[in-house]
Scaffold this motif. Structure first.
Motif, PDB file in Angstrom:
ATOM      1  N   ALA A 199       0.832  -1.204   0.000  1.00  0.00           N
ATOM      2  CA  ALA A 199       0.000   0.000   0.000  1.00  0.00           C
ATOM      3  C   ALA A 199       0.868   1.256   0.000  1.00  0.00           C
ATOM      4  N   TYR A 202       2.200   1.765  -3.457  1.00  0.00           N
ATOM      5  CA  TYR A 202       1.168   2.270  -4.362  1.00  0.00           C
ATOM      6  C   TYR A 202       0.902   3.755  -4.128  1.00  0.00           C
ATOM      7  N   LEU A 203       0.956   4.182  -2.872  1.00  0.00           N
ATOM      8  CA  LEU A 203       0.744   5.602  -2.571  1.00  0.00           C
ATOM      9  C   LEU A 203       1.885   6.449  -3.130  1.00  0.00           C
ATOM     10  N   ALA A 225      -3.806   0.743  -3.544  1.00  0.00           N
ATOM     11  CA  ALA A 225      -3.455   0.990  -2.141  1.00  0.00           C
ATOM     12  C   ALA A 225      -4.644   0.697  -1.235  1.00  0.00           C
TER      13      ALA A 225
END
Length: 248
Positions: A199, A202-203, A225
């Protein structure tokens, strides 16, 4: 707000009214017998228009949408009005010349009226500017543009930039909310810690895409995320379902 308002209007609860400088008249599109746009290759055509780079980008930036409908046309194929709808937005675009008797594509401007949720309007405008790769509010002939639109260039810039800033701020807020969730969840399930790590990655990808003005990539990264966080969060049904599968 009355639809008689000429604009420009950026951030507003229900409508945005923007003006843009056209650089290219292409693509050239056909109009079918019901008034809808089709590709120029269509053999049956009730007319043709030069859609232009701004309108093409605007329609694409709506996301999934219906077929654009030409509501007004003229002998000049670059002078027209059309409407197009997506699930959340309705866009009206008109094309008209503002200098040079309309002899060249750059003699034209587009008036864009967007109806729908502010968040969706802001993201659409952000995507238009990113796709064009230029500031559409910067005209070839400043004084002629201001006379035609009855507004200063600074007012035009503010209308566009306010929506772009709104979209950016909204994405940054989502990223911060996701990071806050991650901080709370850290340490609750070491065996699935990789989901939280994913996550975070992905952020970071979302922020990189935002700096590149790539809204679709931002949305994809945020979605990934969010999915990783949901799978990790013990309070969600997804986590419980995954847990049951592992135990059975």
């Amino acid at each position: 707000m009355s639809r008689d308002v000429e604009g420009p209007v950026g951030v507003h609860p229900s409508v945005s009214i923007l003006y843009a400088q056209v650089w290219s008249g292409k693509p050239r599109m056909s109009i079918d017998d019901k008034g809808f746009l089709t590709s120029e290759e269509e053999k049956i055509s009730a007319g043709k228009i030069y859609l232009g780079d701004v309108a093409e980008s605007a329609i694409r930036s709506l996301g999934p949408h219906g077929t654009p409908e030409v509501t007004e046309e003229s002998y000049d194929e670059q002078k027209w009005k059309l409407v197009c709808r997506s699930n959340e937005l309705k866009i009206k675009i008109s094309s008209e010349s503002y200098w040079g008797f309309g002899l060249f594509a750059k003699c034209f401007l587009n008036k864009i009226i967007l109806d729908g949720p502010l968040s969706s309007r802001a993201r659409c405008i952000h995507e238009i500017v990113a796709t064009l790769g230029r500031n559409p509010w910067e005209p070839i002939r400043v004084r002629a543009f201001e006379r035609k639109t009855k507004a200063s260039i600074s007012a035009h810039a503010q209308s566009w930039e306010s929506l772009i800033s709104f979209a950016k701020d909204e994405f940054l807020e989502i990223v911060e909310e996701q990071r806050a969730k991650i901080r709370k969840l850290r340490g609750l399930g070491e065996e699935n810690e990789y989901l939280i790590d994913n996550a975070e990655i992905y952020l970071d990808e979302a922020l990189m895409a935002l700096s590149d003005k790539n809204i679709p990539a931002v949305e994809r990264a945020l979605s990934r995320a969010s999915n990783s966080i949901i799978q990790f969060d013990p309070s969600t049904e997804v986590y419980s379902a995954n847990r049951e599968l592992l135990e059975n």
